[in-house]
Motif scaffolding. Structure first.
Motif, mmCIF file in Angstrom:
data_model
loop_
_atom_site.group_PDB
_atom_site.id
_atom_site.type_symbol
_atom_site.label_atom_id
_atom_site.label_comp_id
_atom_site.label_asym_id
_atom_site.label_seq_id
_atom_site.Cartn_x
_atom_site.Cartn_y
_atom_site.Cartn_z
ATOM 1 N N LYS A 1 -14.252 -4.699 4.180
ATOM 2 C CA LYS A 1 -13.529 -5.370 3.107
ATOM 3 C C LYS A 1 -12.088 -5.565 3.534
ATOM 4 C CE LYS A 1 -12.525 -5.049 -1.851
ATOM 5 N NZ LYS A 1 -12.737 -4.241 -3.088
ATOM 6 N N VAL A 2 -11.604 -6.808 3.416
ATOM 7 C CA VAL A 2 -10.232 -7.117 3.802
ATOM 8 C C VAL A 2 -9.491 -7.704 2.603
ATOM 9 C CG1 VAL A 2 -10.800 -7.511 6.227
ATOM 10 C CG2 VAL A 2 -10.861 -9.412 4.635
ATOM 11 N N VAL A 3 -8.190 -7.459 2.514
ATOM 12 C CA VAL A 3 -7.366 -7.986 1.428
ATOM 13 C C VAL A 3 -7.068 -9.453 1.710
ATOM 14 C CG1 VAL A 3 -5.193 -7.752 0.181
ATOM 15 C CG2 VAL A 3 -6.364 -5.728 1.016
ATOM 16 N N THR A 4 -7.262 -10.323 0.706
ATOM 17 C CA THR A 4 -7.004 -11.745 0.906
ATOM 18 C C THR A 4 -5.549 -12.116 0.668
ATOM 19 O OG1 THR A 4 -7.701 -12.118 -1.379
ATOM 20 C CG2 THR A 4 -9.340 -12.446 0.340
ATOM 21 N N ALA A 5 -4.781 -11.237 0.066
ATOM 22 C CA ALA A 5 -3.349 -11.510 -0.178
ATOM 23 C C ALA A 5 -2.540 -10.323 0.327
ATOM 24 C CB ALA A 5 -3.098 -11.755 -1.663
ATOM 25 N N ALA A 6 -2.475 -10.195 1.649
ATOM 26 C CA ALA A 6 -1.802 -9.045 2.251
ATOM 27 C C ALA A 6 -0.298 -9.068 1.996
ATOM 28 C CB ALA A 6 -2.074 -9.023 3.753
ATOM 29 N N HIS A 7 0.242 -10.218 1.531
ATOM 30 C CA HIS A 7 1.671 -10.289 1.245
ATOM 31 C C HIS A 7 2.014 -9.700 -0.122
ATOM 32 C CE1 HIS A 7 0.012 -13.547 -1.043
ATOM 33 N NE2 HIS A 7 1.174 -13.732 -1.654
ATOM 34 N N ASP A 8 1.004 -9.399 -0.948
ATOM 35 C CA ASP A 8 1.225 -8.885 -2.294
ATOM 36 C C ASP A 8 1.203 -7.355 -2.262
ATOM 37 O OD1 ASP A 8 1.243 -8.177 -4.933
ATOM 38 O OD2 ASP A 8 -0.273 -9.629 -5.560
ATOM 39 N N PRO A 9 2.350 -6.694 -2.424
ATOM 40 C CA PRO A 9 2.370 -5.225 -2.328
ATOM 41 C C PRO A 9 1.473 -4.546 -3.350
ATOM 42 C CG PRO A 9 4.598 -6.148 -2.242
ATOM 43 C CD PRO A 9 3.688 -7.266 -2.628
ATOM 44 N N ALA A 10 1.367 -5.121 -4.565
ATOM 45 C CA ALA A 10 0.538 -4.492 -5.592
ATOM 46 C C ALA A 10 -0.928 -4.485 -5.170
ATOM 47 C CB ALA A 10 0.717 -5.226 -6.925
ATOM 48 N N ARG A 11 -1.366 -5.590 -4.591
ATOM 49 C CA ARG A 11 -2.758 -5.642 -4.143
ATOM 50 C C ARG A 11 -3.009 -4.656 -3.005
ATOM 51 N NH1 ARG A 11 -5.766 -11.478 -4.153
ATOM 52 N NH2 ARG A 11 -5.280 -12.101 -6.288
ATOM 53 N N VAL A 12 -2.076 -4.579 -2.117
ATOM 54 C CA VAL A 12 -2.245 -3.661 -0.990
ATOM 55 C C VAL A 12 -2.287 -2.221 -1.483
ATOM 56 C CG1 VAL A 12 -1.196 -2.811 1.134
ATOM 57 C CG2 VAL A 12 -1.194 -5.259 0.650
ATOM 58 N N ARG A 13 -1.409 -1.870 -2.457
ATOM 59 C CA ARG A 13 -1.423 -0.504 -2.993
ATOM 60 C C ARG A 13 -2.738 -0.205 -3.695
ATOM 61 N NH1 ARG A 13 4.086 -1.505 -4.402
ATOM 62 N NH2 ARG A 13 3.461 -1.982 -6.548
ATOM 63 N N ARG A 14 -3.230 -1.164 -4.445
ATOM 64 C CA ARG A 14 -4.497 -0.946 -5.133
ATOM 65 C C ARG A 14 -5.641 -0.811 -4.130
ATOM 66 N NH1 ARG A 14 -7.515 -4.948 -9.549
ATOM 67 N NH2 ARG A 14 -9.537 -3.934 -9.400
ATOM 68 N N PHE A 15 -5.577 -1.626 -3.083
ATOM 69 C CA PHE A 15 -6.598 -1.557 -2.045
ATOM 70 C C PHE A 15 -6.596 -0.178 -1.378
ATOM 71 C CE2 PHE A 15 -8.080 -2.317 2.321
ATOM 72 C CZ PHE A 15 -9.252 -3.013 2.093
ATOM 73 N N GLU A 16 -5.413 0.310 -1.045
ATOM 74 C CA GLU A 16 -5.309 1.634 -0.427
ATOM 75 C C GLU A 16 -5.728 2.735 -1.385
ATOM 76 O OE1 GLU A 16 -1.268 1.654 0.820
ATOM 77 O OE2 GLU A 16 -1.649 0.520 2.678
ATOM 78 N N GLN A 17 -5.423 2.536 -2.690
ATOM 79 C CA GLN A 17 -5.858 3.515 -3.685
ATOM 80 C C GLN A 17 -7.372 3.592 -3.719
ATOM 81 O OE1 GLN A 17 -4.107 5.156 -6.436
ATOM 82 N NE2 GLN A 17 -5.571 5.171 -8.122
#
Length: 612
Positions: free
Chosen positions: A145-161
């Motif tokens: 699974k890869v993040v489609t909006a890696a520039h969005d810090p909120a998405r990245v934090r949620r992904f890491e969570q």
């Protein structure tokens, strides 16, 4: 050639042509029916075929130059491109920054972290894309699974969570996380690869028996118990986040909204006081009020999912968060069906209590309550539908559909009228006498016609004929598709497609497939279906003949028009083919000569018999 094909596929040309071909084929089939019933000139269908062909070419040209994959089906303009209206002048605004395109290194064929060889895309979601990969180091297939909006810090934090939360849990009913990494600034998560269905697909399909639903609920409760024991609250349980594998194991997915109930400071930036997290219809009353979610909130969501599995309906319907939240706070779901055991219904009812203190306190308590019931049955699901079909297969099916429509149109335009066919003789085939034709639609004959044209009667007769003709065309298309699958040695798929139909003729085709492998089971299935068909309706006599309860002459005598008699000859020929080939050839030859809907099928079967 491969490069051209790849470019056509990339631009979306093949998909557009396939969609157009299927739609055009259906329209031509309907036109065939209308023209045939109204007895319009034969050139009508030919003109429609030429229009459809021209549209096919135009679709290919437009989709090539428009490049559907890049622009989509609707071209939009950003605010900066839109001129302000004279009445309300506006200052130019900056265009909304678009997320950067995914690096090519994360496309199919690439290798992540030197070990994960990407094979194909499995799906897309709001958070990212999921791809199938092969772990070259351990020799197993995994999901990436890869993040489609890696520039969005909120998405990245949620992904890491999500990665940290799911990785902290080791339980058979929780998705296993293998690895977390980053490549070219794009985070990726490696998990086990699952084969099966989400519970949404299960709910939308045939209803599971309550005993199997109880087994699903127990697995869900055990997975929640493992999460709650670690202080983790999921907060977004719903059918889309619960996966049922082909061997009946339930897996809890997507811990992106999870939080540690014992430490509200975990995950800074992911929780806002008073914010509502969850999905309408499954969030608990306390979540709908913006209050803190705890283990009882997950129990409530689990109860809503189990309720939907048992009843086929949402416990708290509503298309928006406000509507579903109002239903959650103020209404009670209708009682479960009477077939649900009282013990299981009581567990679901307690799970859906408005007051968290009156529910099961956590997943472990819910699991104990389900364990105390009579043991449930293991879950058995139908074969998993293929989500994506190859483009070449789609194009082939579309081409077959167009060819069938063209052939049908040419047959109508070139063949004589039915009145002429009734008087034709076929020296090599003894054709039974044709009884008087049923009343047909009356047209005014001219000045010498004493009776005026009755428009209401004409419209009523037309509706009556189309009411039977249109369903017949749909069934013929289904049978044609099943026969095409059989020719490619996909009898199981053909049987599954026919089994979903309630049309008696489709069930006869299903019987002919099933009897090749298990005659007793096929007889039992057809006998059960025949009991639901009114005995005086067509083709009830055919069903009785297949079950050995009616003679051939009784079947043909019960037919009321030319189409039904031809249908009887065709299926009687199929019935006798294994044991009485001579009689089968005779019946099939009559069906071929009558030029009815089954004539092409009869010709194929007759040729197969003659080659024996």
């Amino acid at each position: 050639m491969t490069a051209v094909f790849g470019e056509l596929r990339r631009r979306g040309v093949l998909g557009a042509l396939a969609a157009y071909a299927v739609a055009a084929a259906g329209a031509l089939q309907l036109a065939d029916i209308v023209v045939h019933n109204l007895e319009l000139p034969g050139w009508t269908v030919r003109a429609l075929i030429w229009l459809a062909a021209a549209g096919f070419i135009a679709t290919g040209i437009v989709s090539w130059f428009y490049d559907l994959t890049r622009h989509g089906f609707v071209r939009t303009h950003s605010p900066v491109d839109r001129a302000p209206t004279p009445a309300t002048p506006q200052k130019p605004t900056l265009a909304t920054p678009q997320p950067p395109m995914l690096p090519r290194v994360l496309e199919a064929g690439a290798v992540l972290a030197g070990r994960y060889h990407l094979e194909r895309e499995l799906g897309k979601g709001g958070m990212g894309r999921v791809l199938v990969a092969r772990d070259e180091k351990l020799g197993r297939r995994v999901a990436v699974k890869v993040v489609t909006a890696a520039h969005d810090p909120a998405r990245v934090r949620r992904f890491e969570q999500e990665a940290r939360t799911a990785g902290a849990l080791e339980h058979p009913n929780v998705l296993a996380v293998y690895d977390l990494g980053e490549q070219d600034g794009v985070p990726f998560l490696v998990t086990e690869l699952l084969e099966g269905h989400t519970l949404r697909t299960v709910i939308d399909g045939p209803r599971l028996p309550p005993s199997q639903v109880q087994g699903v609920a127990l697995q869900l409760a055990r997975g929640l118990a493992a999460a709650h024991a670690r202080g983790i609250v999921h907060r977004d349980l719903k059918p889309e986040n619960l996966f049922l594998t082909d061997d009946g194991r339930l897996k809890i997915l997507d811990f992106g909204l999870a939080r540690l109930s014992a430490n509200d400071e975990e995950g800074p930036g992911l929780t806002v006081t008073g914010a509502i997290f969850g999905t309408p219809g499954y969030l608990s009353p306390e979540q709908a009020r913006g209050e803190k979610a705890g283990p009882p909130s997950d129990v409530f969501a689990a109860g809503a999912v189990v309720y939907e599995l048992l009843s086929g309906k949402r416990a708290f319907p509503g298309s928006s968060l406000i509507e579903a939240g109002h239903a959650t706070l103020n209404t009670h779901p209708p009682p479960l069906p009477a077939a649900v055991p009282p013990g299981l219904a009581a567990v679901v009812t307690r799970s859906l209590q408005k007051d968290p203190a009156r529910r099961f306190e956590n997943g472990a308590a819910l699991a104990r309550a389900l364990d105390a019931l009579e043991p449930g049955a293991p879950v058995t699901l139908p074969a998993r539908p293929r989500r994506r079909r190859s483009t070449s297969l789609m194009v082939a099916v579309a081409a077959l559909a167009i060819a069938a429509a063209v052939a049908s149109g040419l047959r109508v335009s070139r063949s004589p009228r039915r009145e002429d066919r009734a008087g034709r003789t076929h020296p090599s085939v003894p054709v039974p006498p044709v009884p008087p034709s049923p009343p047909s639609i009356d047209f005014p004959q001219g000045p010498q016609d004493r009776n005026p044209f009755d428009r209401e009667r004409f419209e009523r007769q037309l509706k009556d004929q189309l009411k039977t003709a249109i369903p017949r065309a749909g069934t013929l298309g289904l049978i044609a598709g099943a026969r095409a699958l059989q020719k490619t040695n996909q009898g199981a798929r053909a049987a599954g497609m026919l089994r979903r139909s309630r049309d008696p003729i489709a069930r006869l085709e299903l019987y002919l497939i099933e009897r090749q492998s298990d005659r007793a089971s096929a007889d039992a299935s057809l006998r059960q279906f025949a009991a639901s068909v009114p005995p005086d309706d067509w083709p009830a006599p055919l069903l009785r003949a297949f079950l050995g309860k009616a003679r051939d002459d009784e079947v043909t005598a019960a037919a009321t028009d030319d189409d039904e008699r031809c249908e009887a000859n065709y299926y009687l020929g199929r019935l006798h083919a294994p044991t009485e080939p001579a009689l089968a050839r005779k019946e099939l030859a009559i069906a071929v000569a009558d030029e009815c809907d089954q004539s092409e099928f009869a010709r194929e079967e007759l040729q197969a018999l003659q080659r024996r």
